[in-house]
Scaffold this active site. Structure first.
Site, PDB file in Angstrom:
ATOM      1  N   ALA A  91      37.205 -62.936 -42.569  1.00  0.00           N
ATOM      2  CA  ALA A  91      36.514 -62.384 -41.403  1.00  0.00           C
ATOM      3  C   ALA A  91      37.502 -61.701 -40.462  1.00  0.00           C
ATOM      4  O   ALA A  91      38.676 -62.062 -40.410  1.00  0.00           O
ATOM      5  CB  ALA A  91      35.767 -63.481 -40.659  1.00  0.00           C
ATOM      6  N   CYS A  92      36.981 -60.731 -39.723  1.00  0.00           N
ATOM      7  CA  CYS A  92      37.739 -60.083 -38.655  1.00  0.00           C
ATOM      8  C   CYS A  92      36.849 -60.108 -37.415  1.00  0.00           C
ATOM      9  O   CYS A  92      36.120 -61.066 -37.203  1.00  0.00           O
ATOM     10  CB  CYS A  92      38.168 -58.668 -39.049  1.00  0.00           C
ATOM     11  SG  CYS A  92      36.780 -57.549 -39.359  1.00  0.00           S
ATOM     12  N   ASN A  93      36.891 -59.087 -36.605  1.00  0.00           N
ATOM     13  CA  ASN A  93      36.070 -59.059 -35.398  1.00  0.00           C
ATOM     14  C   ASN A  93      34.642 -58.627 -35.686  1.00  0.00           C
ATOM     15  O   ASN A  93      33.695 -59.251 -35.216  1.00  0.00           O
ATOM     16  CB  ASN A  93      36.694 -58.138 -34.353  1.00  0.00           C
ATOM     17  CG  ASN A  93      35.992 -58.213 -33.019  1.00  0.00           C
ATOM     18  OD1 ASN A  93      35.745 -59.301 -32.515  1.00  0.00           O
ATOM     19  ND2 ASN A  93      35.654 -57.072 -32.455  1.00  0.00           N
ATOM     20  N   TYR A 120      33.754 -62.189 -36.599  1.00  0.00           N
ATOM     21  CA  TYR A 120      33.812 -63.266 -35.614  1.00  0.00           C
ATOM     22  C   TYR A 120      32.846 -63.016 -34.457  1.00  0.00           C
ATOM     23  O   TYR A 120      32.319 -63.964 -33.873  1.00  0.00           O
ATOM     24  CB  TYR A 120      35.241 -63.453 -35.094  1.00  0.00           C
ATOM     25  CG  TYR A 120      35.377 -64.667 -34.220  1.00  0.00           C
ATOM     26  CD1 TYR A 120      35.282 -65.947 -34.770  1.00  0.00           C
ATOM     27  CD2 TYR A 120      35.566 -64.551 -32.854  1.00  0.00           C
ATOM     28  CE1 TYR A 120      35.379 -67.074 -33.971  1.00  0.00           C
ATOM     29  CE2 TYR A 120      35.671 -65.680 -32.047  1.00  0.00           C
ATOM     30  CZ  TYR A 120      35.578 -66.937 -32.611  1.00  0.00           C
ATOM     31  OH  TYR A 120      35.668 -68.050 -31.806  1.00  0.00           O
TER      32      TYR A 120
END
Length: 145
Positions: A91-93, A120
């Site tokens: 996951a990232c933003n 996220y």
């Protein structure tokens, strides 16, 4: 032979379409099963602001004065923490960097990679990050306010 991500490793290069992407609810279920580990590919600054419990941080990109630059050692750094058979929720933003990171990991031989759609920010929106207001936890980006 196809793996979880639909790629014929190591003979073909994977694309974004080959990456399994799940929503945050499915990602949380995978993590709760203890079979998967959360790999957060946001910058160190983003990760330090807030992150999922028990997450490991390996930035896919660095924030520089010139803008974002891809981490040239990303796969090597992930490989130092995990082996190619480990189950990773990436996951990232908002989902863009993690999708690219997932492709790179699959192309390097990782077999069980799942991308988190919405990243996220969606994790926070779903209430999985605790009781703090979302604006204290999320990092704004051009894809998500």
């Amino acid at each position: 032979m196809k793996g979880i991500n639909g790629c014929h490793q190591p003979y073909f290069v994977c694309s974004h379409e080959d990456v399994v992407t799940v929503d945050v609810y499915a990602a949380k279920d995978l993590l709760n099963s203890a079979a998967y580990t959360y790999l957060d590919v946001r910058s160190v600054e983003e990760f330090n602001k807030s992150h999922a419990d028990n997450a490991h941080n390996v930035p896919y990109m660095f924030i520089t004065e010139a803008g974002r630059v891809k981490n040239p050692d990303f796969v090597g750094q992930v490989s130092a923490l995990f082996n190619s058979e480990d189950n990773l929720v990436v996951a990232c933003n908002s989902g863009g960097r993690s999708l690219k990171a997932s492709v790179d990991l699959i192309d390097s031989g990782f077999k069980h990679i799942v991308n988190v759609g919405g990243g996220y920010s969606a994790w926070v929106d779903a209430g999985f990050a605790g009781n703090k207001p979302a604006e204290e936890l999320k990092t704004a980006c051009k894809f998500r306010p």
